[in-house]
Design a protein around this motif. Structure first.
Motif, PDB file in Angstrom:
ATOM      1  N   ASN A 153       4.636   3.758   1.037  1.00 52.48           N
ATOM      2  CA  ASN A 153       5.596   3.278   0.572  1.00 52.48           C
ATOM      3  C   ASN A 153       5.790   2.647  -1.030  1.00 52.48           C
ATOM      4  N   LEU A 154       6.239   2.543  -1.832  1.00 44.95           N
ATOM      5  CA  LEU A 154       5.982   1.737  -2.696  1.00 44.95           C
ATOM      6  C   LEU A 154       6.678  -0.316  -3.147  1.00 44.95           C
ATOM      7  N   GLY A 155       5.511  -0.924  -2.373  1.00 49.24           N
ATOM      8  CA  GLY A 155       5.596  -1.802  -2.137  1.00 49.24           C
ATOM      9  C   GLY A 155       5.318  -1.792  -1.070  1.00 49.24           C
ATOM     10  N   THR A 156       5.500  -3.140  -0.289  1.00 50.06           N
ATOM     11  CA  THR A 156       5.278  -4.286  -0.563  1.00 50.06           C
ATOM     12  C   THR A 156       4.240  -4.529  -1.384  1.00 50.06           C
ATOM     13  N   ILE A 157       4.150  -5.206  -2.536  1.00 54.77           N
ATOM     14  CA  ILE A 157       2.888  -5.369  -2.698  1.00 54.77           C
ATOM     15  C   ILE A 157       2.211  -6.639  -2.775  1.00 54.77           C
ATOM     16  N   ARG A 158       1.388  -6.301  -1.632  1.00 56.22           N
ATOM     17  CA  ARG A 158       0.254  -8.073  -1.391  1.00 56.22           C
ATOM     18  C   ARG A 158       0.223  -8.343  -1.808  1.00 56.22           C
ATOM     19  N   THR A 159      -0.920  -9.205  -2.143  1.00 50.39           N
ATOM     20  CA  THR A 159      -2.110  -9.596  -2.899  1.00 50.39           C
ATOM     21  C   THR A 159      -2.993 -10.503  -2.306  1.00 50.39           C
ATOM     22  N   HIS A 160      -2.863 -10.771  -0.758  1.00 49.27           N
ATOM     23  CA  HIS A 160      -4.064 -11.930  -0.235  1.00 49.27           C
ATOM     24  C   HIS A 160      -4.239 -10.922   1.199  1.00 49.27           C
ATOM     25  N   GLU A 161      -3.574 -10.350   0.892  1.00 50.09           N
ATOM     26  CA  GLU A 161      -3.981  -9.140   2.326  1.00 50.09           C
ATOM     27  C   GLU A 161      -4.172  -7.150   2.569  1.00 50.09           C
ATOM     28  N   ASN A 162      -5.333  -7.198   2.411  1.00 51.48           N
ATOM     29  CA  ASN A 162      -5.261  -5.493   2.632  1.00 51.48           C
ATOM     30  C   ASN A 162      -4.065  -4.566   3.284  1.00 51.48           C
ATOM     31  N   ALA A 163      -4.234  -3.430   3.065  1.00 53.44           N
ATOM     32  CA  ALA A 163      -3.430  -2.241   3.643  1.00 53.44           C
ATOM     33  C   ALA A 163      -3.572  -2.192   5.548  1.00 53.44           C
ATOM     34  N   LEU A 164      -4.779  -2.201   4.953  1.00 58.98           N
ATOM     35  CA  LEU A 164      -5.481  -2.126   6.397  1.00 58.98           C
ATOM     36  C   LEU A 164      -5.020  -2.948   7.055  1.00 58.98           C
ATOM     37  N   GLU A 185     -15.892   5.712  16.917  1.00 53.15           N
ATOM     38  CA  GLU A 185     -15.859   6.169  16.398  1.00 53.15           C
ATOM     39  C   GLU A 185     -15.169   5.258  14.716  1.00 53.15           C
ATOM     40  N   LEU A 186     -15.546   4.647  13.865  1.00 52.48           N
ATOM     41  CA  LEU A 186     -14.118   4.049  13.268  1.00 52.48           C
ATOM     42  C   LEU A 186     -14.880   4.244  11.764  1.00 52.48           C
ATOM     43  N   VAL A 187     -14.476   4.887  10.882  1.00 51.97           N
ATOM     44  CA  VAL A 187     -14.271   4.804   9.710  1.00 51.97           C
ATOM     45  C   VAL A 187     -12.792   4.773   8.900  1.00 51.97           C
ATOM     46  N   ALA A 188     -12.997   3.813   6.994  1.00 48.64           N
ATOM     47  CA  ALA A 188     -11.896   3.462   6.730  1.00 48.64           C
ATOM     48  C   ALA A 188     -12.287   3.649   5.023  1.00 48.64           C
ATOM     49  N   HIS A 189     -11.383   4.428   4.372  1.00 47.27           N
ATOM     50  CA  HIS A 189     -12.185   4.439   3.110  1.00 47.27           C
ATOM     51  C   HIS A 189     -11.060   3.830   2.396  1.00 47.27           C
ATOM     52  N   GLY A 190     -11.313   3.487   1.052  1.00 43.48           N
ATOM     53  CA  GLY A 190      -9.614   3.255   0.135  1.00 43.48           C
ATOM     54  C   GLY A 190      -9.619   2.036  -0.843  1.00 43.48           C
ATOM     55  N   ASN A 191      -9.048   1.601  -1.302  1.00 43.73           N
ATOM     56  CA  ASN A 191      -9.381   1.587  -2.940  1.00 43.73           C
ATOM     57  C   ASN A 191      -8.262   0.520  -2.919  1.00 43.73           C
ATOM     58  N   ALA A 192      -8.704  -0.393  -3.758  1.00 48.93           N
ATOM     59  CA  ALA A 192      -7.801  -1.970  -4.404  1.00 48.93           C
ATOM     60  C   ALA A 192      -7.705  -1.302  -5.908  1.00 48.93           C
ATOM     61  N   PHE A 193      -6.505  -1.548  -6.469  1.00 52.43           N
ATOM     62  CA  PHE A 193      -6.011  -0.774  -7.600  1.00 52.43           C
ATOM     63  C   PHE A 193      -5.316  -1.250  -8.357  1.00 52.43           C
ATOM     64  N   LEU A 194      -4.782  -2.674  -7.661  1.00 48.35           N
ATOM     65  CA  LEU A 194      -3.616  -3.444  -8.306  1.00 48.35           C
ATOM     66  C   LEU A 194      -4.308  -4.622  -8.019  1.00 48.35           C
ATOM     67  N   ASP A 200      -5.191  -1.191  -1.622  1.00 52.32           N
ATOM     68  CA  ASP A 200      -3.675  -1.135  -1.591  1.00 52.32           C
ATOM     69  C   ASP A 200      -3.676   0.200  -0.645  1.00 52.32           C
ATOM     70  N   VAL A 201      -4.963   1.488  -1.300  1.00 53.15           N
ATOM     71  CA  VAL A 201      -4.779   2.896  -0.004  1.00 53.15           C
ATOM     72  C   VAL A 201      -5.573   2.356   0.577  1.00 53.15           C
ATOM     73  N   VAL A 202      -5.274   3.025   2.080  1.00 52.31           N
ATOM     74  CA  VAL A 202      -6.609   2.740   2.828  1.00 52.31           C
ATOM     75  C   VAL A 202      -6.130   4.422   3.958  1.00 52.31           C
ATOM     76  N   PHE A 203      -7.291   5.054   3.845  1.00 46.87           N
ATOM     77  CA  PHE A 203      -6.830   6.431   4.428  1.00 46.87           C
ATOM     78  C   PHE A 203      -8.047   5.367   5.963  1.00 46.87           C
ATOM     79  N   CYS A 204      -8.264   5.932   7.281  1.00 48.62           N
ATOM     80  CA  CYS A 204      -8.716   5.171   8.833  1.00 48.62           C
ATOM     81  C   CYS A 204      -9.465   6.357   9.468  1.00 48.62           C
ATOM     82  N   PHE A 205      -9.913   7.011   9.615  1.00 48.25           N
ATOM     83  CA  PHE A 205     -10.202   7.586  11.292  1.00 48.25           C
ATOM     84  C   PHE A 205     -11.042   7.585  12.786  1.00 48.25           C
ATOM     85  N   LEU A 206     -10.254   7.698  13.295  1.00 45.03           N
ATOM     86  CA  LEU A 206     -11.298   7.058  14.513  1.00 45.03           C
ATOM     87  C   LEU A 206     -11.520   8.387  15.795  1.00 45.03           C
TER      88      LEU A 206
END
Ligand SMILES: NC(=O)c1ccc[n+]([C@@H]2O[C@H](COP(=O)([O-])OP(=O)(O)OC[C@H]3O[C@@H](n4cnc5c(N)ncnc54)[C@H](O)[C@@H]3O)[C@@H](O)[C@H]2O)c1
Length: 327
Positions: A153-164, A185-194, A200-206
């Motif tokens: 979604n766009l929001g709710t933007i959290r500042t203490h807890e990541n999207a994961l 096997e667990l892999v996560a990629h993401g980035n802190a843009f804000l 804020d954006v996380v992709f996980c593969f299991l």
């Protein structure tokens, strides 16, 4: 049937919803919140319950069988441990601990003392998720090959807890519940843009020992509002779409086929699309009822606790992967 005597610690944004339900279903004896203003806001609504800012009062109370913990995540483990040590059953909002080792300790403590420790994985009580589970278990979808979740979604933007941790915990609980298997096997990629350090954006593969795979797209930086779980089976495919008002579950009679007529070449079959009716019951109500039933000795308390343990273990590994990649 004697009502379960209950206390709740934490009556914030989410806690107030739990309080409303538990006050109707159980014998609410205590309300506790460290914030006096919050407490003063709720205490008059529940005149039969005593109000306190001190957790000690609740832990020491003789008239409490079970404690509901709805405080911020970093406080869960400590409060849950103390509740169990005081001989009280505990419902702990998700996730009950931030480390697998801590969650294991809580599970062992609960089992040793014959107490219920239930994590608040709300989505597991959604009739749509229950329907998915039924489709998987009955074999209607054929062998399940992969599962993926979209929580964007766009929001709710959290500042203490990541999207994961904020969003992924929901999908993870469903994926692990549906597949009933611990990932290898667990892999996560993401980035802190804000906010620095908060992805804020996380992709996980299991990947699972059976060969099945799962994926989760978690984001509050996205144009689509999606709350969706897709299950791809060898015979049929099913989608749970929580944004849909009526057709929350859709079953697609679609599959690849290898026919002798085409000398083994892959073709696809597309049959009917069906949207079964599912009950409209509030998942939160069902979740609260489940906890009280476990406290009364009905149902599989150990299974409920262990389901929470695999979620915490997976979260911890995905977080480590996220940090290793973004470091
Ligand atoms: N299942 C769901 O869909 C869902 C949705 C939202 C939040 N949650 C979970 O619910 C929990 C609470 O979230 P929230 O949004 O209500 O947070 P919140 O910050 O609004 O409320 C937390 C409350 O706990 C109180 N508190 C904190 N530490 C305390 C302590 N040691 N003793 C007594 N009171 C204490 C605070 O004063 C506050 O009133 C979190 O674990 C969150 O992950 C679950």
């Amino acid at each position: 049937m004697t009502a379960v005597r209950l206390a709740q610690i934490g009556v914030g944004q989410w806690g107030k919803n739990l309080l409303r339900n538990f006050a109707e279903l159980a014998d609410l004896r205590w309300i506790c919140d460290a914030d006096e203003t919050r407490l003063a806001q709720f205490a008059p609504r529940y005149p039969n319950a005593r109000a306190t800012t001190s957790v000690e009062d609740v832990l020491a109370a003789d008239d409490v069988d079970a404690i509901v913990i709805a405080t911020p995540v970093p406080t869960h483990y400590e409060l849950a441990r103390r509740a169990l040590e005081a001989g009280k059953h505990a419902f702990v909002e998700k996730p009950p601990a931030m480390r697998g080792a801590e969650m294991e300790e809580l599970c062992e403590l609960a089992e040793e003392r014959g107490l219920v420790l239930m994590p608040g994985h709300l989505l597991l009580y959604h009739p749509g998720v229950q329907k998915l589970k039924e489709l998987v278990e009955s074999g209607e979808l054929g062998d399940v090959l992969c599962v993926y979740g979209n929580r964007q979604n766009l929001g709710t933007i959290r500042t203490h807890e990541n999207a994961l941790w904020s969003l992924g915990v929901h999908d993870l609980s469903v994926v692990l519940y549906l597949l009933d298997e611990e990932p290898s096997e667990l892999v996560a990629h993401g980035n802190a843009f804000l906010t620095p350090g908060v992805e804020d954006v996380v992709f996980c593969f299991l990947r699972f020992p059976s060969g099945r795979i799962a994926h989760m797209h978690l984001s509050w930086l996205d144009p689509h509002k999606m709350r969706k779980i897709t299950v791809v089976g060898r015979e049929k495919m099913a989608v749970f779409d929580d944004m849909e008002l009526e057709h929350k579950i859709t079953i697609y009679d679609k599959a690849p086929e290898q026919s002798t007529r085409t000398h083994g070449e892959w073709q696809t079959r597309t049959g009917a699309k069906v949207s079964p009716n599912i009950p409209n019951t509030e998942p939160l109500r069902l979740e609260c009822e489940h906890f009280l039933a476990l406290v009364r000795g009905e149902g599989d308390a150990r299974r409920t606790t262990r389901d929470g343990l695999v979620v915490v273990r997976a979260l911890e590994q995905l977080q480590a992967s996220l940090e290793a990649v973004t470091a």
